[in-house]
Design a protein around this motif. Structure first.
Motif, PDB file in Angstrom:
ATOM      1  N   ALA A   1      -7.774 -11.267 -40.893  1.00 38.80           N
ATOM      2  CA  ALA A   1      -8.422 -10.054 -41.396  1.00 38.80           C
ATOM      3  C   ALA A   1      -7.357  -9.025 -41.753  1.00 38.80           C
ATOM      4  CB  ALA A   1      -9.364  -9.483 -40.345  1.00 38.80           C
ATOM      5  N   PRO A   2      -7.518  -8.325 -42.876  1.00 39.09           N
ATOM      6  CA  PRO A   2      -6.502  -7.348 -43.284  1.00 39.09           C
ATOM      7  C   PRO A   2      -6.405  -6.190 -42.300  1.00 39.09           C
ATOM      8  CG  PRO A   2      -8.470  -7.139 -44.640  1.00 39.09           C
ATOM      9  CD  PRO A   2      -8.652  -8.379 -43.820  1.00 39.09           C
ATOM     10  N   VAL A   3      -5.182  -5.751 -42.037  1.00 42.11           N
ATOM     11  CA  VAL A   3      -4.952  -4.601 -41.166  1.00 42.11           C
ATOM     12  C   VAL A   3      -3.867  -3.725 -41.786  1.00 42.11           C
ATOM     13  CG1 VAL A   3      -5.629  -5.767 -39.025  1.00 42.11           C
ATOM     14  CG2 VAL A   3      -3.240  -5.864 -39.788  1.00 42.11           C
ATOM     15  N   GLN A   4      -3.789  -2.513 -41.290  1.00 45.63           N
ATOM     16  CA  GLN A   4      -2.758  -1.575 -41.716  1.00 45.63           C
ATOM     17  C   GLN A   4      -1.771  -1.344 -40.576  1.00 45.63           C
ATOM     18  OE1 GLN A   4      -5.209   1.768 -42.883  1.00 45.63           O
ATOM     19  NE2 GLN A   4      -5.287   1.083 -45.010  1.00 45.63           N
ATOM     20  N   ILE A   5      -0.563  -1.024 -40.942  1.00 49.57           N
ATOM     21  CA  ILE A   5       0.498  -0.807 -39.959  1.00 49.57           C
ATOM     22  C   ILE A   5       0.152   0.352 -39.034  1.00 49.57           C
ATOM     23  CG2 ILE A   5       2.890  -0.008 -39.719  1.00 49.57           C
ATOM     24  CD1 ILE A   5       3.499  -1.535 -42.327  1.00 49.57           C
ATOM     25  N   LYS A   6       0.369   0.143 -37.739  1.00 49.13           N
ATOM     26  CA  LYS A   6       0.198   1.216 -36.749  1.00 49.13           C
ATOM     27  C   LYS A   6       1.318   1.099 -35.720  1.00 49.13           C
ATOM     28  CE  LYS A   6      -2.015   4.651 -34.716  1.00 49.13           C
ATOM     29  NZ  LYS A   6      -1.049   4.956 -33.631  1.00 49.13           N
ATOM     30  N   PHE A   7       2.283   2.004 -35.820  1.00 51.74           N
ATOM     31  CA  PHE A   7       3.431   2.070 -34.911  1.00 51.74           C
ATOM     32  C   PHE A   7       3.253   3.323 -34.073  1.00 51.74           C
ATOM     33  CE2 PHE A   7       7.719   3.379 -33.759  1.00 51.74           C
ATOM     34  CZ  PHE A   7       8.415   2.197 -33.542  1.00 51.74           C
ATOM     35  N   ASN A   8       3.120   3.151 -32.761  1.00 50.81           N
ATOM     36  CA  ASN A   8       2.862   4.294 -31.890  1.00 50.81           C
ATOM     37  C   ASN A   8       4.148   5.061 -31.584  1.00 50.81           C
ATOM     38  OD1 ASN A   8       0.085   3.742 -31.699  1.00 50.81           O
ATOM     39  ND2 ASN A   8       0.443   2.249 -30.073  1.00 50.81           N
ATOM     40  N   PRO A   9       4.056   6.372 -31.354  1.00 54.68           N
ATOM     41  CA  PRO A   9       5.278   7.187 -31.207  1.00 54.68           C
ATOM     42  C   PRO A   9       6.130   6.818 -30.003  1.00 54.68           C
ATOM     43  CG  PRO A   9       3.298   8.474 -30.713  1.00 54.68           C
ATOM     44  CD  PRO A   9       2.840   7.204 -31.340  1.00 54.68           C
ATOM     45  N   ASN A  10       5.541   6.210 -28.954  1.00 55.21           N
ATOM     46  CA  ASN A  10       6.370   5.836 -27.803  1.00 55.21           C
ATOM     47  C   ASN A  10       7.242   4.617 -28.095  1.00 55.21           C
ATOM     48  OD1 ASN A  10       3.849   4.326 -27.771  1.00 55.21           O
ATOM     49  ND2 ASN A  10       4.482   3.506 -25.785  1.00 55.21           N
ATOM     50  N   TYR A  11       7.020   3.959 -29.234  1.00 57.58           N
ATOM     51  CA  TYR A  11       7.840   2.794 -29.579  1.00 57.58           C
ATOM     52  C   TYR A  11       9.190   3.167 -30.179  1.00 57.58           C
ATOM     53  CZ  TYR A  11       3.248   0.387 -29.422  1.00 57.58           C
ATOM     54  OH  TYR A  11       2.020  -0.104 -29.069  1.00 57.58           O
ATOM     55  N   TYR A  12       9.332   4.411 -30.640  1.00 54.10           N
ATOM     56  CA  TYR A  12      10.621   4.800 -31.220  1.00 54.10           C
ATOM     57  C   TYR A  12      11.749   4.564 -30.215  1.00 54.10           C
ATOM     58  CZ  TYR A  12       8.565   7.100 -35.338  1.00 54.10           C
ATOM     59  OH  TYR A  12       7.920   7.365 -36.517  1.00 54.10           O
ATOM     60  N   ILE A  13      11.512   4.947 -28.966  1.00 58.39           N
ATOM     61  CA  ILE A  13      12.453   4.682 -27.882  1.00 58.39           C
ATOM     62  C   ILE A  13      11.689   3.906 -26.820  1.00 58.39           C
ATOM     63  CG2 ILE A  13      13.859   5.689 -26.053  1.00 58.39           C
ATOM     64  CD1 ILE A  13      15.134   5.850 -28.814  1.00 58.39           C
TER      65      ILE A  13
END
Length: 654
Positions: free
Chosen positions: A608-620
């Protein structure tokens, strides 16, 4: 970075082991990882030590889109616009906050064996730096200094990669003896500022000890390499991820600029610079062969075509070649990357000046050296003039067929850093292309970014112009860059140029990270300084990488309907008739093809198609449970739970 002898480091280690049988060299000891004092009493054995540290750092580095010393993973490149396919940290259906889900790069629990993890590599550096002048006092001073210079460099590089993943980490510069009750080894996480200070100190020391070039040992790190990495470190430190005041204070940008200019001066004086003066030279520098010196390679990973259990080969060639040429399947370029590249005069594509169906017309010269596409020539040893075709067609029953067995969900695929003389005898498995890990072009872009952030838009434009001039873009309108209105426009222009010039070289994620470009959301106690809004960009979150089939317009049978008509098509950027060839290809596309969405999107979860979701705690990233439980004095990163489920308190912007 990587020296020729390291391709055969196993031979040296076997020599060490065989010697130990006859004269107790490297005696079996309970202190795992220690070495006999005789290691420091001859240049040969001391060199083996240094070479083995290089090997631990770089033996896994076999593809240009990989990053992080020791592990060298391509997962970060797959979280950018360059490659499609959902990865865990950009999966909108998953949220990571627990320590169990933190990054494992730091290393796991202590074991009674030597693991190739960051602090073991740092320990090896610490040990040699401390002991070579004492136990190896009889050795030539220049040899000792240059050996230490390499270890100072390597220690700095390891701390920099730890900083990129975790922000502040414990700083250990002496060999520690493991002891569960000794408080002196309970080193807390240093602030990012303290880590940067240590890295810069090591790089300055390395630069003071290393030669500008190595006679007969191309590939070892140099004085210029140390200074260039210092530029990279200080640029990261000045960027919004670690710098709350990136838009209000010039101090860090000025320091990064000074470092970049110093590196440029030293490197140019040592014979380094942009390689060649054409797009063809730009292509060829990635495949000079036989570990030849490349003036653009500040640091390089030397690889070999040798097929043996001690050789290190480049895995990139095999990964990007299509099935029809003997590869494992092409690396498909998302539509967003295809549409990104400038036009031939340097302007950016717009709805008014660019047709995404005929994407190959009137593009930046680097486009044709970065991507292949149906109708384009892509040589290899066994076939000097092969034309790649990757299209689909349907029969009356809607069964899908693929030209030349190439099932590619993009009309364009990556060919950058290819070797057009590579052999497909073993499916390109034994490519010897060196990896240019740090190019002179990147250094110029670092300098341009500092000038931009300081509001010196003219200087930023001039450095960008040098990048574009080399590949043959006309000087008009500032090489197509135009007049940059303010520092924000200049920063955005530099980031854009980095996406083009450094595409598929493992750099894009780290630019996204340090400028916090997934979206404007931040963690409590941190700020992005509204980078996305100020730079006029769209957040990456909420987007998706798009694939398309190049599909034959009409219904056909199982036989390829275009075999005969395509025979006269061949597009070669080195041909005098290149523009005529492109025009013929455009006619062929218009006559025969449409773009069709594949049944499974590039970015999907369970199809199923999805859109990118990068959460802010992943930066560090957070530290994992094993690290926190074994080192309970370490605090967890904000945005992550600690080993007991409490909230992390370590702020990487303090």
């Amino acid at each position: 970075m990587k020296l020729k002898i390291n391709k055969y480091i196993t031979i040296a280690l076997l020599a060490v082991l065989s010697t130990s049988c006859s004269d107790n060299f490297l005696e079996d000891k309970k202190n795992y990882g220690s070495v006999d004092d005789s290691f420091y009493q001859s240049q040969e054995k001391a060199t083996w030590y240094v070479n083995n540290v290089y090997f631990d750092y770089y033996s896994a580095f076999k593809s240009p889109n990989q990053s992080l010393v020791g592990s060298f993973t391509d997962v970060y490149s797959k979280m950018t616009e360059e490659v499609g396919g959902i990865q865990p940290l950009i999966n909108p259906t998953i949220t990571y906050v627990n320590a169990a889900d933190g990054s494992g790069y730091y290393g796991g629990k202590l074991e009674d064996k030597i693991n190739n993890v960051p602090y073991n590599r740092i320990r090896d550096c610490n040990s040699f730096i401390a002991e070579i002048d004492v136990k190896g006092a009889n050795l030539d001073k220049t040899f000792r200094d240059q050996a230490k210079g390499q270890l100072y460099y390597l220690r700095a590089v390891q701390y920099f990669d730890l900083m990129k993943v975790y922000g502040g980490v414990p700083i250990v510069t002496e060999v520690q003896t493991p002891n569960s009750v000794n408080p002196e080894i309970k080193v807390p996480r240093a602030t990012v500022t303290q880590v940067v200070e240590q890295i810069v100190k090591d790089l300055d020391m390395a630069a003071s000890l290393l030669p500008a070039n190595w006679a007969g040992e191309y590939g070892r790190v140099t004085k210029g390499a140390a200074l260039a990495v210092k530029s990279r470190v200080l640029l990261t430190y000045a960027s919004p991820l670690f710098n709350k005041n990136w838009d209000g204070s010039n101090d860090r940008w000025e320091a990064a600029l000074k470092a970049g200019l110093e590196a440029e001066t030293v490197l140019s004086g040592a014979g380094y610079g942009l390689y060649g003066n054409s797009a063809k030279d730009w292509q060829n520098m990635f495949a000079l062969g036989a570990n030849a010196f490349c003036s653009e390679a500040i640091t390089t990973q030397l690889l070999t075509v040798t097929n043996s259990n001690v050789a290190m080969n480049n895995s990139w060639e095999k990964a990007i070649r299509p099935i029809s040429q003997g590869g494992t399947g092409a690396l498909e370029a998302p539509k967003e990357m295809i549409d990104l590249f400038p036009l031939a005069d340097g302007r950016r594509p717009t709805a008014a000046n660019y047709d995404p169906f005929l994407f190959f017309l009137n593009r930046d010269p680097r486009f044709y050296r970065t991507f292949a596409f149906s109708g384009a020539k892509w040589d290899y040893k066994e076939n000097a003039k092969p034309v790649v075709w990757a299209y689909t067609w349907l029969d009356n029953a809607k069964k899908v067929y693929y030209s030349d067995s190439n099932n590619e969900t993009s009309p364009a695929f990556v060919r950058k850093m290819t070797d057009v003389t590579a052999t497909n005898a073993s499916s390109f498995q034994y490519s010897g292309n060196d990896i240019l890990e740090y190019r002179y072009a990147e250094l110029l872009l670092n300098i341009a970014e500092c000038y931009a952030a300081l509001g010196q838009t003219g200087n930023a434009t001039a450095y960008l112009g040098r990048i574009r001039k080399r590949v043959g873009i006309d000087a008009g309108n500032n090489y197509g860059i135009g007049t940059l209105a303010d520092k924000y426009a200049a920063i955005e222009a530099v980031l854009y140029e980095r996406r083009v010039e450094l595409a598929y070289e493992g750099k894009r994620f780290w630019d996204i990270q340090r400028w916090m470009l997934y979206d404007n959301t931040t963690l409590p106690g941190t700020t992005s300084g509204s980078t996305i809004s100020k730079l006029g960009l769209q957040p990456i979150n909420g987007t998706q990488r798009t694939g398309n089939y190049l599909q034959y317009k009409n219904t056909a049978t199982s036989a390829d309907p275009l075999t005969a008509s395509r025979a006269s098509i061949s597009v070669d950027p080195d041909a005098a008739s290149f523009q005529t060839q492109l025009a013929a290809l455009a006619t062929f596309y218009t006559t025969n093809f449409v773009l069709a969405a594949p049944p499974t999107p590039m970015d999907n979860v369970n199809n199923a198609p999805v859109q990118i979701k990068f959460n802010p705690n992943y930066y560090i990233m957070g530290l994992q449970n094993t690290v926190l439980s074994q080192n309970p004095w370490l605090t967890q990163t904000i945005g992550w739970k600690d080993a007991s489920g409490g909230e992390g308190t370590f702020n990487y912007q303090d």
